[in-house]
Design a protein around this motif. Structure first.
Motif, PDB file in Angstrom:
ATOM      1  N   LEU A 175     -10.444  -5.283  12.372  1.00 28.84           N
ATOM      2  CA  LEU A 175      -9.472  -4.923  11.330  1.00 28.84           C
ATOM      3  C   LEU A 175     -10.090  -5.041   9.944  1.00 28.84           C
ATOM      4  O   LEU A 175      -9.887  -4.165   9.085  1.00 28.84           O
ATOM      5  CB  LEU A 175      -8.253  -5.846  11.440  1.00 28.84           C
ATOM      6  N   GLU A 176     -10.868  -6.102   9.734  1.00 29.91           N
ATOM      7  CA  GLU A 176     -11.508  -6.309   8.439  1.00 29.91           C
ATOM      8  C   GLU A 176     -12.494  -5.182   8.134  1.00 29.91           C
ATOM      9  O   GLU A 176     -12.552  -4.682   7.000  1.00 29.91           O
ATOM     10  CB  GLU A 176     -12.222  -7.650   8.407  1.00 29.91           C
ATOM     11  N   LYS A 177     -13.267  -4.766   9.138  1.00 27.54           N
ATOM     12  CA  LYS A 177     -14.221  -3.676   8.939  1.00 27.54           C
ATOM     13  C   LYS A 177     -13.505  -2.382   8.602  1.00 27.54           C
ATOM     14  O   LYS A 177     -13.916  -1.625   7.705  1.00 27.54           O
ATOM     15  CB  LYS A 177     -15.081  -3.484  10.186  1.00 27.54           C
ATOM     16  N   GLU A 178     -12.423  -2.103   9.324  1.00 25.07           N
ATOM     17  CA  GLU A 178     -11.646  -0.895   9.058  1.00 25.07           C
ATOM     18  C   GLU A 178     -11.104  -0.899   7.631  1.00 25.07           C
ATOM     19  O   GLU A 178     -11.164   0.114   6.919  1.00 25.07           O
ATOM     20  CB  GLU A 178     -10.489  -0.811  10.059  1.00 25.07           C
ATOM     21  N   ASN A 179     -10.590  -2.049   7.203  1.00 28.17           N
ATOM     22  CA  ASN A 179     -10.050  -2.141   5.848  1.00 28.17           C
ATOM     23  C   ASN A 179     -11.151  -2.012   4.798  1.00 28.17           C
ATOM     24  O   ASN A 179     -10.965  -1.360   3.761  1.00 28.17           O
ATOM     25  CB  ASN A 179      -9.322  -3.481   5.669  1.00 28.17           C
ATOM     26  N   ALA A 180     -12.309  -2.605   5.072  1.00 23.31           N
ATOM     27  CA  ALA A 180     -13.434  -2.505   4.137  1.00 23.31           C
ATOM     28  C   ALA A 180     -13.885  -1.053   3.987  1.00 23.31           C
ATOM     29  O   ALA A 180     -14.196  -0.604   2.875  1.00 23.31           O
ATOM     30  CB  ALA A 180     -14.596  -3.371   4.618  1.00 23.31           C
ATOM     31  N   ASP A 181     -13.891  -0.318   5.088  1.00 25.26           N
ATOM     32  CA  ASP A 181     -14.278   1.091   5.022  1.00 25.26           C
ATOM     33  C   ASP A 181     -13.294   1.885   4.157  1.00 25.26           C
ATOM     34  O   ASP A 181     -13.701   2.766   3.381  1.00 25.26           O
ATOM     35  CB  ASP A 181     -14.343   1.693   6.429  1.00 25.26           C
ATOM     36  N   LYS A 182     -12.011   1.578   4.299  1.00 24.75           N
ATOM     37  CA  LYS A 182     -11.002   2.259   3.479  1.00 24.75           C
ATOM     38  C   LYS A 182     -11.174   1.914   1.999  1.00 24.75           C
ATOM     39  O   LYS A 182     -11.055   2.788   1.129  1.00 24.75           O
ATOM     40  CB  LYS A 182      -9.596   1.858   3.941  1.00 24.75           C
ATOM     41  N   LEU A 183     -11.443   0.643   1.717  1.00 28.97           N
ATOM     42  CA  LEU A 183     -11.637   0.223   0.340  1.00 28.97           C
ATOM     43  C   LEU A 183     -12.863   0.892  -0.281  1.00 28.97           C
ATOM     44  O   LEU A 183     -12.820   1.359  -1.424  1.00 28.97           O
ATOM     45  CB  LEU A 183     -11.784  -1.299   0.262  1.00 28.97           C
ATOM     46  N   LYS A 184     -13.955   0.947   0.474  1.00 24.86           N
ATOM     47  CA  LYS A 184     -15.172   1.551  -0.055  1.00 24.86           C
ATOM     48  C   LYS A 184     -14.975   3.045  -0.312  1.00 24.86           C
ATOM     49  O   LYS A 184     -15.481   3.584  -1.308  1.00 24.86           O
ATOM     50  CB  LYS A 184     -16.338   1.303   0.899  1.00 24.86           C
ATOM     51  N   ALA A 185     -14.235   3.708   0.566  1.00 28.35           N
ATOM     52  CA  ALA A 185     -13.939   5.128   0.348  1.00 28.35           C
ATOM     53  C   ALA A 185     -13.115   5.310  -0.917  1.00 28.35           C
ATOM     54  O   ALA A 185     -13.342   6.250  -1.700  1.00 28.35           O
ATOM     55  CB  ALA A 185     -13.204   5.694   1.566  1.00 28.35           C
ATOM     56  N   LYS A 186     -12.166   4.410  -1.133  1.00 27.14           N
ATOM     57  CA  LYS A 186     -11.336   4.486  -2.342  1.00 27.14           C
ATOM     58  C   LYS A 186     -12.169   4.209  -3.589  1.00 27.14           C
ATOM     59  O   LYS A 186     -12.022   4.895  -4.614  1.00 27.14           O
ATOM     60  CB  LYS A 186     -10.173   3.498  -2.226  1.00 27.14           C
ATOM     61  N   ILE A 187     -13.056   3.232  -3.526  1.00 28.28           N
ATOM     62  CA  ILE A 187     -13.926   2.918  -4.667  1.00 28.28           C
ATOM     63  C   ILE A 187     -14.828   4.105  -4.987  1.00 28.28           C
ATOM     64  O   ILE A 187     -15.021   4.451  -6.157  1.00 28.28           O
ATOM     65  CB  ILE A 187     -14.763   1.657  -4.366  1.00 28.28           C
ATOM     66  N   ASP A 188     -15.368   4.744  -3.953  1.00 29.99           N
ATOM     67  CA  ASP A 188     -16.221   5.909  -4.182  1.00 29.99           C
ATOM     68  C   ASP A 188     -15.430   7.033  -4.848  1.00 29.99           C
ATOM     69  O   ASP A 188     -15.958   7.770  -5.692  1.00 29.99           O
ATOM     70  CB  ASP A 188     -16.821   6.396  -2.862  1.00 29.99           C
ATOM     71  N   GLU A 189     -14.164   7.158  -4.454  1.00 31.54           N
ATOM     72  CA  GLU A 189     -13.294   8.170  -5.062  1.00 31.54           C
ATOM     73  C   GLU A 189     -13.074   7.891  -6.547  1.00 31.54           C
ATOM     74  O   GLU A 189     -12.887   8.814  -7.342  1.00 31.54           O
ATOM     75  CB  GLU A 189     -11.958   8.182  -4.320  1.00 31.54           C
ATOM     76  N   MET A 190     -13.121   6.632  -6.953  1.00 31.46           N
ATOM     77  CA  MET A 190     -12.840   6.239  -8.337  1.00 31.46           C
ATOM     78  C   MET A 190     -13.928   6.656  -9.326  1.00 31.46           C
ATOM     79  O   MET A 190     -13.688   6.665 -10.531  1.00 31.46           O
ATOM     80  CB  MET A 190     -12.663   4.718  -8.422  1.00 31.46           C
ATOM     81  N   GLY A 191     -15.122   6.934  -8.845  1.00 29.09           N
ATOM     82  CA  GLY A 191     -16.201   7.253  -9.772  1.00 29.09           C
ATOM     83  C   GLY A 191     -16.561   6.043 -10.615  1.00 29.09           C
ATOM     84  O   GLY A 191     -16.894   4.986 -10.091  1.00 29.09           O
ATOM     85  N   THR A 192     -16.465   6.185 -11.950  1.00 33.46           N
ATOM     86  CA  THR A 192     -16.794   5.071 -12.839  1.00 33.46           C
ATOM     87  C   THR A 192     -15.546   4.410 -13.423  1.00 33.46           C
ATOM     88  O   THR A 192     -15.620   3.744 -14.451  1.00 33.46           O
ATOM     89  CB  THR A 192     -17.703   5.545 -13.988  1.00 33.46           C
ATOM     90  N   SER A 193     -14.406   4.577 -12.762  1.00 35.05           N
ATOM     91  CA  SER A 193     -13.199   3.888 -13.211  1.00 35.05           C
ATOM     92  C   SER A 193     -13.382   2.384 -13.058  1.00 35.05           C
ATOM     93  O   SER A 193     -13.891   1.906 -12.041  1.00 35.05           O
ATOM     94  CB  SER A 193     -11.993   4.332 -12.386  1.00 35.05           C
ATOM     95  N   ILE A 194     -12.946   1.625 -14.062  1.00 32.50           N
ATOM     96  CA  ILE A 194     -13.066   0.170 -13.963  1.00 32.50           C
ATOM     97  C   ILE A 194     -12.125  -0.399 -12.912  1.00 32.50           C
ATOM     98  O   ILE A 194     -12.209  -1.589 -12.579  1.00 32.50           O
ATOM     99  CB  ILE A 194     -12.837  -0.525 -15.318  1.00 32.50           C
ATOM    100  N   ALA A 195     -11.243   0.424 -12.360  1.00 35.43           N
ATOM    101  CA  ALA A 195     -10.422  -0.027 -11.240  1.00 35.43           C
ATOM    102  C   ALA A 195     -11.294  -0.482 -10.074  1.00 35.43           C
ATOM    103  O   ALA A 195     -10.879  -1.313  -9.263  1.00 35.43           O
ATOM    104  CB  ALA A 195      -9.487   1.090 -10.787  1.00 35.43           C
TER     105      ALA A 195
END
Length: 380
Positions: A175-195
């Motif tokens: 579950l942790e790995k699955e969630n980490a993958d989702k988070l990393k995909a979201k971070i990549d989507e953010m570009g250089t947003s400080i979010a």
């Protein structure tokens, strides 16, 4: 290790430092020039004549009042913020509800209940703020699933069912790995947003070190003058000192007899640094497995350097005796303020770090079957 703690899913409470200010942030770091102002407007469903609507800026370790916002008779407000650099903010609605914002160049519109912490809120216009709430939703869903696993784990522990506990742990790892993958995909989507600097707080820094290093390089290239980038890069560099392949920092603490024993004194063996405590039930439940593996491999060059995070010598020594832990033990009896815990960024136990014969880190947080498998790989 946690990174830049600018915002939180939970409500932060602060005092109203002053009634008014200039409307400018107290943060003097302005590396990125931005002309104009960010327009903030909104409406409150339940306005109050008690307290204020306050715009606050969230820093690394502090929350500063930017200004109070006047609420009109129709329950709306407008404010123009001079904002030269992107930053983390929140609206404090009468100390009853908090609305987190990430403000950069986009104007923002807010609708809020204003009467309770979990009241309705809608923020529009700010892409960075949208990212913030999307991360929170990911973590809300993850936490709900974790709560279900926790219930299963507590039942297994009450039944002293090690097999069931290991099954729950395996499910959590997936579950942790699955969630980490989702988070990393979201971070990549953010570009250089400080979010992104908010989102990384929910990644396991040890397991995701390679990704965090890549992210630090990305921000160094694309947003080099931002103080958020600089702080993030510093933290990744600090974490790199404990990365797989690095030389383990030495520890020198007293054993139960009061004699100082260095970690480096065990050089030439495969050494597992074991952070534990007498009060830690998961640690105590794991101890029989560690004892079994120690007896099996100690004559082949396997040693354990136990670092206790206990508060009293009596608890520490009694646990060593009761659990028959026949390896090297040290402690400064300072709980999580232990010098060794600080040196290794230990925020939870049990925690283990496995070293090769030269004192280099080769694995982390092995226990149960994962520890047994690793030792089998090493010793055959």
């Amino acid at each position: 290790m946690r990174f830049l703690k600018y915002c939180s899913i939970t409500v932060l409470s602060v005092s109203l430092f002053s009634a008014c200010s200039t409307g400018k942030s107290s943060d003097e770091a302005t590396p990125i020039e931005k002309n104009g102002h960010v327009q903030i407007k909104g409406s409150i469903k339940h306005p109050s004549d008690k307290g204020f609507v306050v715009l606050e800026k969230i820093g690394q370790d502090n929350i500063d009042v930017v200004d109070t916002l006047m609420v009109s008779s129709d329950s709306t407000f407008r404010y123009s913020l001079e904002n030269k650099t992107p930053g983390f903010y929140r609206l404090n609605l009468y100390d009853k509800q908090y609305v987190n914002l990430i403000l950069d160049k986009e104007d923002v519109s807010i609708e809020a209940d204003g009467n309770r912490p979990d009241g309705f809120v809608k923020v529009s216009g700010s892409t960075d703020t949208d990212y913030f709430y999307e991360v929170n939703e990911l973590m809300r869903e993850f936490q709900q699933k974790v709560n279900e696993l926790n219930a299963d784990f507590m039942k297994a522990r009450a039944d002293e069912d090690m097999e069931a506990m290991e099954s729950v742990d395996s499910r959590y790892q997936s579950l942790e790995k699955e969630n980490a993958d989702k988070l990393k995909a979201k971070i990549d989507e953010m570009g250089t947003s400080i979010a992104a600097f908010y989102a990384v707080n929910f990644l396991d820094a040890e397991k995701q070190f390679a990704y965090l290093s890549e992210l630090a390089e990305r921000f160094k290239k694309n947003l080099p003058d931002s103080r958020y980038t600089q702080q993030f890069v510093e933290q990744v560099e600090e974490l790199s000192k404990l990365a797989i392949g690095q030389q383990a920092p030495d520890i020198a603490l007293p054993n139960p007899k009061g004699d100082t024993v260095k970690l480096s004194s065990l050089r030439g063996n495969y050494v597992m640094i074991d952070f534990w405590a007498a009060w830690c039930k998961p640690c105590r439940m794991e101890n029989p497995n560690v004892v079994r593996l120690y007896k099996k491999y100690k004559d082949q060059g396997f040693e354990i350097y136990g670092v206790s995070l206990d508060r009293t010598k009596q608890d520490w020594v009694e646990a060593i005796k009761d659990d028959q832990l026949g390896w090297t033990h040290v402690s400064d009896l300072k709980y999580f303020d232990s010098e060794a815990a600080a040196l290794y960024n230990i925020n939870a136990i049990p925690a283990t770090i496995l070293l090769d014969k030269e004192g280099n880190i080769i694995a982390k947080n092995l226990r149960g079957k994962s520890l047994e498998k690793k030792l089998e790989e090493i010793f055959g």
